[in-house]
Enzyme design. Structure first.
Site, mmCIF file in Angstrom:
data_model
loop_
_atom_site.group_PDB
_atom_site.id
_atom_site.type_symbol
_atom_site.label_atom_id
_atom_site.label_comp_id
_atom_site.label_asym_id
_atom_site.label_seq_id
_atom_site.Cartn_x
_atom_site.Cartn_y
_atom_site.Cartn_z
ATOM 1 N N HIS A 1 -15.143 -28.030 -58.960
ATOM 2 C CA HIS A 1 -15.494 -28.167 -60.369
ATOM 3 C C HIS A 1 -15.408 -29.626 -60.809
ATOM 4 O O HIS A 1 -14.866 -30.469 -60.102
ATOM 5 C CB HIS A 1 -14.563 -27.325 -61.253
ATOM 6 N N HIS A 2 -15.898 -29.863 -62.003
ATOM 7 C CA HIS A 2 -15.870 -31.194 -62.619
ATOM 8 C C HIS A 2 -14.431 -31.694 -62.799
ATOM 9 O O HIS A 2 -13.477 -30.907 -62.829
ATOM 10 C CB HIS A 2 -16.570 -31.153 -63.981
ATOM 11 N N LYS B 1 -11.784 -30.346 -65.618
ATOM 12 C CA LYS B 1 -11.240 -28.976 -65.647
ATOM 13 C C LYS B 1 -9.722 -29.021 -65.609
ATOM 14 O O LYS B 1 -9.127 -29.733 -64.794
ATOM 15 C CB LYS B 1 -11.783 -28.159 -64.469
ATOM 16 N N THR C 1 -12.255 -18.110 -61.569
ATOM 17 C CA THR C 1 -13.293 -17.435 -60.795
ATOM 18 C C THR C 1 -12.885 -17.308 -59.329
ATOM 19 O O THR C 1 -13.052 -16.258 -58.704
ATOM 20 C CB THR C 1 -14.621 -18.197 -60.909
#
Length: 259
Positions: free
Chosen positions: A147-148, A151, A158
Site C-alpha cells: 500500500h501507499h 497508510k 484486507t
C-alpha cells in the site's frame, strides 16, 4: 438519501463524489483536520461527532476516519440507531465489544476491511482456491500486500481478512504471523507480509507454492474509486435492508451479507 461522512480526507472526498453521482445528498462532513469539512471536531471528541450527525438528520453514515478514532466514533454513533458503514480498519480485536454495544442499543453496523466489489469477489476466489489445495500438503501458502506510504496500519485489514479465509479453508494453517521471521517458519504458520511505498492504492497476492510450481492470485486496485463505490453501494443495501427487515437492528454485518 441524506448521508453523513465521518472522516473527510481523500477517501471522504471520493465518497462524496460517488454518493452525489448516485443522487444522494451528503448532509454533513466531519473531520478534525480537513479544512473544508462542514464540522471540525477536536481530535478524539466522538460526542461532538455524534451531535453533528444527529443534527444533520441523515438516513445513513459512512465512517472512514483513522484507527485511533474509529472506536470512539462507533461507540458514540451506534446508539443513534442510524445505519452505519465503517471502512476504517485496525479494530478487529474489539469486534465482540462493538457487537455487544449494538445488541444493547439497537444500532446496526456493517463493517469490512475492503468495500471494493472486486476485492470481495477475490475473497471468495481465494477461499475456494485454499479449499481446493487443502488436500495437497506439498503446497505452502503465504499472503503479501502493498500500500501507499500514508497508510496508518499494517498489515492491511484486507490482507488479514484474506488470511482468515485461507485458514478457514485450510486447517493445517493455525497460526498467523505478521512480523519478520528470524527463524524457519513452522508448517502451521501463515505468513502475512507488508510493504509500504509511494502511492499504491492496494495490491494483495496469495501464493500457493510447491517444489513443482507456484500459483499466484493477485488483486490490484487501480484507484480508490472502487472502494468508495462499494461503500456507497453497501450503505444503500444496508439502509434498504433495515427498512424491509432483511437486516435486523442490534446486529453487526459484513460485506458477505451484501455481495
Amino acid at each position: 438519501m441524506k448521508i453523513a461522512l465521518v472522516g473527510y480526507g481523500k477517501m471522504g472526498h471520493l465518497l462524496r463524489s460517488v454518493a452525489e453521482s448516485k443522487g444522494h445528498t451528503v448532509a454533513v462532513t466531519i473531520d478534525p483536520a480537513a479544512p473544508d469539512a462542514d464540522v471540525k471536531t477536536a481530535p478524539g471528541d466522538a460526542q461532538a461527532v455524534s451531535r453533528a450527525v444527529k443534527s444533520a438528520g441523515v438516513q445513513g453514515i459512512i465512517e472512514f476516519s483513522h484507527p485511533s478514532a474509529v472506536m470512539g466514533n462507533i461507540k458514540a454513533l451506534l446508539p443513534l440507531g442510524i445505519p452505519m458503514v465503517v471502512g476504517t480498519t485496525g479494530w478487529d480485536a474489539q469486534v465482540d465489544e462493538v457487537a455487544a454495544l449494538a445488541a444493547s442499543c439497537g444500532g446496526v453496523l456493517l463493517h469490512s476491511s475492503n468495500y471494493s466489489i472486486g476485492v470481495n469477489m477475490f475473497f471468495k476466489i481465494v477461499q475456494e482456491a485454499a479449499k481446493l489445495l487443502q488436500p495437497f500438503s506439498e503446497y505452502d501458502t503465504a499472503v503479501w500486500e502493498m500500500h501507499h506510504n500514508q497508510k496508518a496500519d499494517s498489515p492491511s485489514g484486507t490482507a488479514l481478512e484474506i488470511a482468515r479465509r485461507v485458514m478457514a479453508s485450510n486447517p493445517a494453517k493455525t497460526k498467523l504471523v505478521t512480523d519478520a521471521f528470524h527463524e524457519r517458519p513452522a508448517a502451521d504458520e501463515l505468513h502475512v507480509s507488508s510493504t509500504r511505498c509511494g502511492t499504491v492504492p492496494g495490491t494483495h497476492t496469495v501464493f500457493f507454492d510447491s517444489a513443482a510450481d507456484t500459483i499466484e492470485l493477485t488483486h490490484r486496485a487501480r484507484s480508490r474509486e472502487g472502494f468508495a463505490a462499494g461503500a456507497v453501494y453497501s450503505l444503500e443495501k444496508l439502509v434498504q435492508g433495515v427498512q424491509d427487515g432483511t437486516f435486523k437492528r442490534g446486529q453487526l454485518y459484513t460485506t458477505d451479507s451484501i455481495f
